[in-house]
Design a protein around this motif. Sequence first.
Motif, PDB file in Angstrom:
ATOM      1  N   GLU G   3       0.810  -1.201   0.000  1.00  0.00           N
ATOM      2  CA  GLU G   3       0.000   0.000   0.000  1.00  0.00           C
ATOM      3  C   GLU G   3       0.858   1.272   0.000  1.00  0.00           C
ATOM      4  O   GLU G   3       0.519   2.250  -0.672  1.00  0.00           O
ATOM      5  CB  GLU G   3      -0.926   0.034   1.230  1.00  0.00           C
ATOM      6  CG  GLU G   3      -2.027  -0.998   1.222  1.00  0.00           C
ATOM      7  CD  GLU G   3      -1.561  -2.361   1.724  1.00  0.00           C
ATOM      8  OE1 GLU G   3      -0.355  -2.519   1.991  1.00  0.00           O
ATOM      9  OE2 GLU G   3      -2.397  -3.261   1.844  1.00  0.00           O
ATOM     10  N   ILE G   5       3.675   1.794  -1.241  1.00  0.00           N
ATOM     11  CA  ILE G   5       4.308   2.014  -2.555  1.00  0.00           C
ATOM     12  C   ILE G   5       3.281   2.663  -3.498  1.00  0.00           C
ATOM     13  O   ILE G   5       3.597   3.578  -4.267  1.00  0.00           O
ATOM     14  CB  ILE G   5       4.811   0.681  -3.160  1.00  0.00           C
ATOM     15  CG1 ILE G   5       5.815  -0.004  -2.213  1.00  0.00           C
ATOM     16  CG2 ILE G   5       5.438   0.925  -4.544  1.00  0.00           C
ATOM     17  CD1 ILE G   5       7.062   0.796  -1.939  1.00  0.00           C
ATOM     18  N   ILE G   6       2.038   2.188  -3.401  1.00  0.00           N
ATOM     19  CA  ILE G   6       0.965   2.805  -4.196  1.00  0.00           C
ATOM     20  C   ILE G   6       0.823   4.281  -3.798  1.00  0.00           C
ATOM     21  O   ILE G   6       0.737   5.175  -4.636  1.00  0.00           O
ATOM     22  CB  ILE G   6      -0.376   2.069  -3.963  1.00  0.00           C
ATOM     23  CG1 ILE G   6      -0.241   0.604  -4.383  1.00  0.00           C
ATOM     24  CG2 ILE G   6      -1.519   2.765  -4.690  1.00  0.00           C
ATOM     25  CD1 ILE G   6      -1.438  -0.264  -4.018  1.00  0.00           C
ATOM     26  N   SER G   7       0.832   4.528  -2.496  1.00  0.00           N
ATOM     27  CA  SER G   7       0.738   5.907  -1.995  1.00  0.00           C
ATOM     28  C   SER G   7       1.870   6.742  -2.575  1.00  0.00           C
ATOM     29  O   SER G   7       1.662   7.866  -3.049  1.00  0.00           O
ATOM     30  CB  SER G   7       0.849   5.936  -0.464  1.00  0.00           C
ATOM     31  OG  SER G   7      -0.133   5.128   0.128  1.00  0.00           O
ATOM     32  N   ALA G   9       3.646   6.264  -5.228  1.00  0.00           N
ATOM     33  CA  ALA G   9       3.479   6.459  -6.670  1.00  0.00           C
ATOM     34  C   ALA G   9       2.528   7.617  -6.952  1.00  0.00           C
ATOM     35  O   ALA G   9       2.802   8.482  -7.799  1.00  0.00           O
ATOM     36  CB  ALA G   9       2.936   5.170  -7.303  1.00  0.00           C
TER      37      ALA G   9
END
Lengths: 250, 250, 250, 250, 250, 250, 250, 250
Positions: G3, G5-7, G9
């Motif tokens: 999660e 890493i998504i944030s 990005a």
Amino acid sequence: MEEHIISKAIIETYIKELISHLDVDVAIAGAGPSGLTCAYYLASAGKKVAIFERHLKIGGGMPAGGMMFNRIVVQEEAKDIMKEFGIRIKKYTGNLYTADAIETISAFTLKTIKAGAKIFNLISVEDVIIREKKIAGVVINWSAVDIAHLHVDPLGVKAKVVVDATGHDSEICRIVEKKSGDNFKVTGERSMWAEKGERALLENTKEVYPGLFVCGMAANAVAGSHRMGAIFGGMILSGKEASSLILEKL
Amino acid sequence: MEEHIISKAIIETYIKELISHLDVDVAIAGAGPSGLTCAYYLASAGKKVAIFERHLKIGGGMPAGGMMFNRIVVQEEAKDIMKEFGIRIKKYTGNLYTADAIETISAFTLKTIKAGAKIFNLISVEDVIIREKKIAGVVINWSAVDIAHLHVDPLGVKAKVVVDATGHDSEICRIVEKKSGDNFKVTGERSMWAEKGERALLENTKEVYPGLFVCGMAANAVAGSHRMGAIFGGMILSGKEASSLILEKL
Amino acid sequence: MEEHIISKAIIETYIKELISHLDVDVAIAGAGPSGLTCAYYLASAGKKVAIFERHLKIGGGMPAGGMMFNRIVVQEEAKDIMKEFGIRIKKYTGNLYTADAIETISAFTLKTIKAGAKIFNLISVEDVIIREKKIAGVVINWSAVDIAHLHVDPLGVKAKVVVDATGHDSEICRIVEKKSGDNFKVTGERSMWAEKGERALLENTKEVYPGLFVCGMAANAVAGSHRMGAIFGGMILSGKEASSLILEKL
Amino acid sequence: MEEHIISKAIIETYIKELISHLDVDVAIAGAGPSGLTCAYYLASAGKKVAIFERHLKIGGGMPAGGMMFNRIVVQEEAKDIMKEFGIRIKKYTGNLYTADAIETISAFTLKTIKAGAKIFNLISVEDVIIREKKIAGVVINWSAVDIAHLHVDPLGVKAKVVVDATGHDSEICRIVEKKSGDNFKVTGERSMWAEKGERALLENTKEVYPGLFVCGMAANAVAGSHRMGAIFGGMILSGKEASSLILEKL
Amino acid sequence: MEEHIISKAIIETYIKELISHLDVDVAIAGAGPSGLTCAYYLASAGKKVAIFERHLKIGGGMPAGGMMFNRIVVQEEAKDIMKEFGIRIKKYTGNLYTADAIETISAFTLKTIKAGAKIFNLISVEDVIIREKKIAGVVINWSAVDIAHLHVDPLGVKAKVVVDATGHDSEICRIVEKKSGDNFKVTGERSMWAEKGERALLENTKEVYPGLFVCGMAANAVAGSHRMGAIFGGMILSGKEASSLILEKL
Amino acid sequence: MEEHIISKAIIETYIKELISHLDVDVAIAGAGPSGLTCAYYLASAGKKVAIFERHLKIGGGMPAGGMMFNRIVVQEEAKDIMKEFGIRIKKYTGNLYTADAIETISAFTLKTIKAGAKIFNLISVEDVIIREKKIAGVVINWSAVDIAHLHVDPLGVKAKVVVDATGHDSEICRIVEKKSGDNFKVTGERSMWAEKGERALLENTKEVYPGLFVCGMAANAVAGSHRMGAIFGGMILSGKEASSLILEKL
Amino acid sequence: MEEHIISKAIIETYIKELISHLDVDVAIAGAGPSGLTCAYYLASAGKKVAIFERHLKIGGGMPAGGMMFNRIVVQEEAKDIMKEFGIRIKKYTGNLYTADAIETISAFTLKTIKAGAKIFNLISVEDVIIREKKIAGVVINWSAVDIAHLHVDPLGVKAKVVVDATGHDSEICRIVEKKSGDNFKVTGERSMWAEKGERALLENTKEVYPGLFVCGMAANAVAGSHRMGAIFGGMILSGKEASSLILEKL
Amino acid sequence: MEEHIISKAIIETYIKELISHLDVDVAIAGAGPSGLTCAYYLASAGKKVAIFERHLKIGGGMPAGGMMFNRIVVQEEAKDIMKEFGIRIKKYTGNLYTADAIETISAFTLKTIKAGAKIFNLISVEDVIIREKKIAGVVINWSAVDIAHLHVDPLGVKAKVVVDATGHDSEICRIVEKKSGDNFKVTGERSMWAEKGERALLENTKEVYPGLFVCGMAANAVAGSHRMGAIFGGMILSGKEASSLILEKL
């Protein structure tokens, strides 16, 4: 006559009263007719009494009469108390009397204060103090704090006895139901039946939890009795009855 | 003791009063300290007086004291009136006295009603009746109607004299300013200066438009005088002064 | 043509009606299509009927048609009643007819009043009067009081029979469920199925608790039947059916 | 009896009416007593009339009577029109008659629709169409759009004549004052004086801007005349007068 | 170019579409990424599809990206669909790609409409039509009606299949849970676990009640699976999966 | 000194911190006295700590003192920590000390930041990240998004340990209770009993669910212990205790 | 797929864009049809363009069509641009064409972004940057901050040219009127006259203050020209015209 | 450790401070960066200073940084003061430095209190005391009273000098403009121009009315100078400058 001296006069004399009433014999939540009557008789008997009232106005539903028609009705049984408070009543029919709603509540308020009870308006009771399954005081806060959604902690007031005179919602009893951790239940009032509700009122006026008395509409709400109509005799008698029970105990 | 009989008792006795007060000597807007005092002296002199109060509560800003500390201050000059109303005052310093705010307002209310004035709470004055550049009455409505944004027409009340005792906003004078079509102006009160404001109060208490008297804080607001602090002596004296001027005229 | 005489005319004639209707044969909560139809037939049969409607407007959801398109649909079975009320209908397809929503509700309202029923709008039913497990009347208040969050006590109205015609929420039945203390349950309406809902409506129209009848959408809500679409035939028939059942009982 | 067929019936028949009324003889803003009366006489004379009413309810302030007491007063002069509409009136005193407020407004509404005028409720007039300093139509939108603060564009309706029957606020005239760019002024109504206000009403009923007529309370508001009390005779007569003036012009 | 002709053009062409879509193959509630994808594939396969979206805006949470930073993330698996829609993606790390949130949702919307699906925004689904324990359509209303607290009845739309694509709240399933009377339960989504939530999504995409399919976040909410983070690959794939399942059934 | 350079400076340096804190040792929800104390000791021990605070203001209920009187009370046991933070305290009576509420919270905040913890205000924790029945992070969003009723997805933050320091509501524990799917229960705090509540506080400070620690008022709320009064000693000690337990585990 | 890493990005790629757009050629306030068209042609010509849009949704009033009927009308003159954007139009009558409102706005949005303009939604322009009587940029803030009544300072964006495409309110021009200190006046739009309003639009599209261009409905509002109906041809042409004028100047 | 003793400790120590500060050298409205800086230097010089802050939180817009990114920017000139307050700054570019917004405001607050100034939060200044065209104090009230729409009178505080540090709205100056009756005008700030605004700030910091000083953003607002961006150097310097001017005068 400087403004800051006026400010000082108001703050100093108020705070002296407030601090003096952080430790009382009886703390009453709600300055409606039953709470005031109860306070009047307790103060007259020499007890130290503080009434905490959430609203700016005193009197609960009484000053609005019924449907905003500001008259009230009392029955024969409450006639003597009305007279003791100096209120003018007028026979309507049978054992019913009418009175001016604002005259009535003003007289109750004035007499109660003169008897020595102190009314703190704009202050709500948001919790109780509890010790070993016994109510030992109330937790108060400015009611404006709640309306304004501010995050402000409350303060505690010590009391030998607490009275729930908050009316239909029996707020203090609801708090005890939710937060005492004990098996205490509020039933909630039943539909209107003026006569039966009035009769039940005196029986329901009692100590419902160690240290907590209930009077007026809150009493019927706790016990699950019928609701009265816009008639105030039983409410006043209930306030007086509560004062007797409390005086026996103190 | 049937519920509909209680309902009937309340409605009938209230409506009898309301209809009787659709044609009065004096209609007062606002049941704060100056309005009540004015009403008390007028009723005591035998005049038919109706007070219309927008709120459920009686007393304007008085029952909240200063900053929610429910004490009030009066000065030496108002001492006699306080005594006449049976209110306990306590010397603070110099010519300043303090009193319990709720005791004070309850006493004013009770005395005024007993003197014969009728208080209609929950009713606001939303316009005046005007005839040939003279105020001839007030236009009233339930204040709940306005709060609830309902479309409900008001009703008219005939009065020989109208008193604006609505406080800082001098609401009735503002209505006359806006809707009379005449060259009548409200200046608006100036910043606080307790002493000067108190002194100006008596001079500003007068008939500001044919048939319209103004007293209490509304008087200073109309004249553009300074605002007083949380001190109520001048307000009470202003209410009394207004009653004298009106009695001369009626 | 003085204003206070106009005021007096309005207050006196209204209050006379209100007092006269504090003791009625039938008190109906809700002036939508089923409540009006029920009232029309009861009043036509000589019964004393009071309809209490919370809103200023009469007609419930009918004057808004469907999705604010102010047309309504009725089916063949309701054609005769529509004609009895003098409403113009237009065949759409099969057994469906359309009508102007405002014409329809105006006609129902006018006929019902002319038949002798009295509509009190702006008044809500906030509780019932109950005696020995039987409904004996309703407890009413100005609905503005609730919207304005005012603390004002209600008044009681005596009625031989009470009708819940409040629609989807079946408000009166919900009150009885919560406050009677008896084992009375409201199921709540199920999803839409116009045909089945219409058929169930007549069966669900009945006395659901001693002294309490239910008609229109409230009937399906109590019984847990399907909800109808924007079609009003069953509603009107249900109102008529309720009147028959009540006439048998009175 | 499938649900989507019911939906289709409602949408189709409504939209047919709406589209047919995008080009009318007269567009009236406001379905209160004066707007309805005006529409009734115009439609009776064969004109194509659309009434756009912002609220769900029809009738403006009339169904609430005075102070929520749902009775109205009319004077002698309006007696004939009341009779023409089939409304029961009752002599009160002098030339004053009382009537049931809801009966009255239902009768007006029903007759007006039957005469051929179409009422579109829940739609507000938010602007006018203007061509070379002449009103040529109205700009309408769902009133829910405004209440819900949605960003939704309105649509235009062509009309030979527009009538402002919006009451105290004279909304259409205010729009013309603000958005026409011409020197058109609304004075605003003056305080209450029932008699003088009633008399002025007929004179104020006129074409105030090319293509724009005004009637009822809006007429007095535009001209700066006195406001009437809760009396509806002048309003009805004003509506009728407006219809005559318009018929002369069309 | 007259205004009422423009009005007519808009109303006529819209209503033609609305009436045509009162009877559809598939009614989808919610125009977020999964609802749009599902609609795109169904419409491309020749089905008649109506999407009802409560808000004015299209796209659900997608156009706001994460925490108002309007970028979105998709994983490898969704790359092909993104390309099919012509959306520019940019590799971030591992199997993660980022895209402009508004570009993405515009492309989805445009393609879906061009494929033949019709989006009705500002309309909410407030109930379902049910027949013998099978969903047979949806009950719609203007969402402004609800926001404005108006009392307006909804209309019914017939559909062979209904899709709940309303996101976290799985609104349609909640309605079925409450109003079908059957033993259908919504578990509610669990806390965030992006990877597991994504994997569960495809399994949870299915027919959960006869005639009712669920996709996107609503699918995980119904099944009690973990919630994903601000990543949209699974949502898009779920929408596509739902379309396949529905095509098999139709 | 160009404006866009200032903008760039603020955005760049903030985002660098935010991105750096998307993967932390400890994520603390709530910047009240216990959360700050816990953060201070953890950061001092070299751990990477992010505090997410929903409000713009730091300090929870502390800066409002009790009933808006901005003083606080601490007992003997907390004296050393107060001194460590450089706060001036004044003996009141027995083992009670008073301090300025704003001085106290400013000192806690300043020291905590200087020790290396990063406070992100205006950000709320709206969910947790969970993996195999273990908390693995928090899900954050701008709190303005919720207040403004916007539909905006949150983002995820990875954390080895999460601390619930949200006070009376124990918000994070409530989320885990509702959304973990596990048998985790929050009891809710009991009525006030300052002494017993203070004593229970240290025991209740612990790991209540794998990866989730609780301290301050939230600790008593979870365990169902008594609520303290406006006294902050136990809260501070609880924050320190939580830091010790966490350091043992990390 | 963790999660955080998504944030990361999302935050990183968004902030890179935001920082890159703190210094642009053209800053456009408002992402309605005219703002988007203007941006499309400017970006196509290689200019760096940022559009700041207060709402989450893109498109201004367009996606709601007229009165929530989501169709739009354009005239012959705009046909070519509609085709350039790939939008399907349908001849209605004369020179009027209709199109799907959501298809239209999606196509405009998608093309504009693909041409290189960046849309920042949820951000409002609350002031301008001014240097020596020339607009030099805009002052932006999250619009949620204003809705949530938070006290948060804005940031500055540098721009060679600023475009007011905010519609009826011409917000940017109003700011310049109020805060520039110069003699710049906004007239406000006049009532509806579709044809004349459309014709005036192109003339009103211009540089109204050094560095400030205006297009779409804002242009007519500034110049005091007539308002158009729900027709969008002129708006699109105005956006294109603004882009030409700006390109000449840059 | 009894609750009422804790209550007593808090009330007594707070009220002692409040009463002591009813008569001060300097009363400052607003606890933002300029007000705090001004208070710090005045208190350090031995003056008795009370700061009244309307909000619970201290720091004005500073703790929110720019657009909720909680970093601030200061320029070279303010570096020394930042260091004096012990705040860590980091060079960004040219003469710009960044700092943590919460660290900065906590340090300012703590230092100011330790220097001897007293901050009363949750209290607003609603009027000034004026004597012969000279400010002689402020009129204060709980800000909760205003938010909760309660009718509560304020109290007066005597001050030799009053400082308006309320920011953009320059609230105190607006009060003087409206209520002094003198020809005092507030110009209102102009659009953003960081550099020029910063330079003007020091000149605008002055005594604007006898007894009334203005600093920070309020200073530019009164003088009609440009607004700065999210840069705080000038604000801090302005606060210091105000303290120097006041010290000269006292």
